[in-house]
Enzyme design. Structure first.
Site, PDB file in Angstrom:
ATOM      1  CG  HIS A 124      -1.865   1.096   1.323  1.00 43.74           C
ATOM      2  ND1 HIS A 124      -2.860   1.329   0.400  1.00 43.74           N
ATOM      3  CD2 HIS A 124      -2.000   2.071   2.258  1.00 43.74           C
ATOM      4  CE1 HIS A 124      -3.557   2.390   0.759  1.00 43.74           C
ATOM      5  NE2 HIS A 124      -3.048   2.869   1.885  1.00 43.74           N
TER       6      HIS A 124
ATOM      7  CD  GLN B 256       7.394   0.485  -2.428  1.00 43.04           C
ATOM      8  OE1 GLN B 256       7.788   1.235  -1.548  1.00 43.04           O
ATOM      9  NE2 GLN B 256       7.991   0.404  -3.580  1.00 43.04           N
TER      10      GLN B 256
ATOM     11  CG  HIS C  44      -0.578   5.927  -0.530  1.00 44.03           C
ATOM     12  ND1 HIS C  44      -1.357   7.042  -0.586  1.00 44.03           N
ATOM     13  CD2 HIS C  44      -1.351   4.971   0.038  1.00 44.03           C
ATOM     14  CE1 HIS C  44      -2.542   6.785  -0.074  1.00 44.03           C
ATOM     15  NE2 HIS C  44      -2.559   5.526   0.313  1.00 44.03           N
TER      16      HIS C  44
END
Length: 107
Positions: free
Chosen positions: A78, A80, A82
């Site tokens: 998650h 990564q 973002h």
């Protein structure tokens, strides 16, 4: 690096990338109104947070490059996600700023 440490780095990445994203979306709102006063400061804030997020990511890459196996969880993935979408947003915001500068210069 154990799973807990990797999870914490994932949260760091999400937090820094989220702060950068907020700054970038504020830039877009401001330039759409023709307000360019705080653009450079907001872009610098975004860049600083992106650097911090990237530094957290680099810790993981260095661990893996050293031969340490890591158990990647959803939190890190998650983070990564973002980070990469915020980096893309940063690149697009540059173009938006220039387009709105041209638009308001002609008005």
């Amino acid at each position: 690096m154990d799973r807990k440490e990797l999870q914490l780095l994932g949260f760091e990445i999400v937090a820094y990338a989220g702060d950068a994203r907020s700054s970038l979306l504020t830039v877009l709102k401001e330039v759409r109104k023709g307000n360019f006063d705080n653009v450079e400061r907001l872009l610098a804030d975004a860049d600083e947070n992106l650097t911090l997020a990237h530094n957290s990511q680099t810790k993981c890459l260095a661990e893996e490059a050293s031969g340490n196996e890591m158990e990647v969880g959803v939190t890190f993935i998650h983070g990564q996600d973002h980070l990469m979408t915020t980096i893309l947003l940063r690149e697009l915001i540059n173009d938006f700023v220039e387009l709105y500068k041209e638009k308001f210069a002609k008005a």
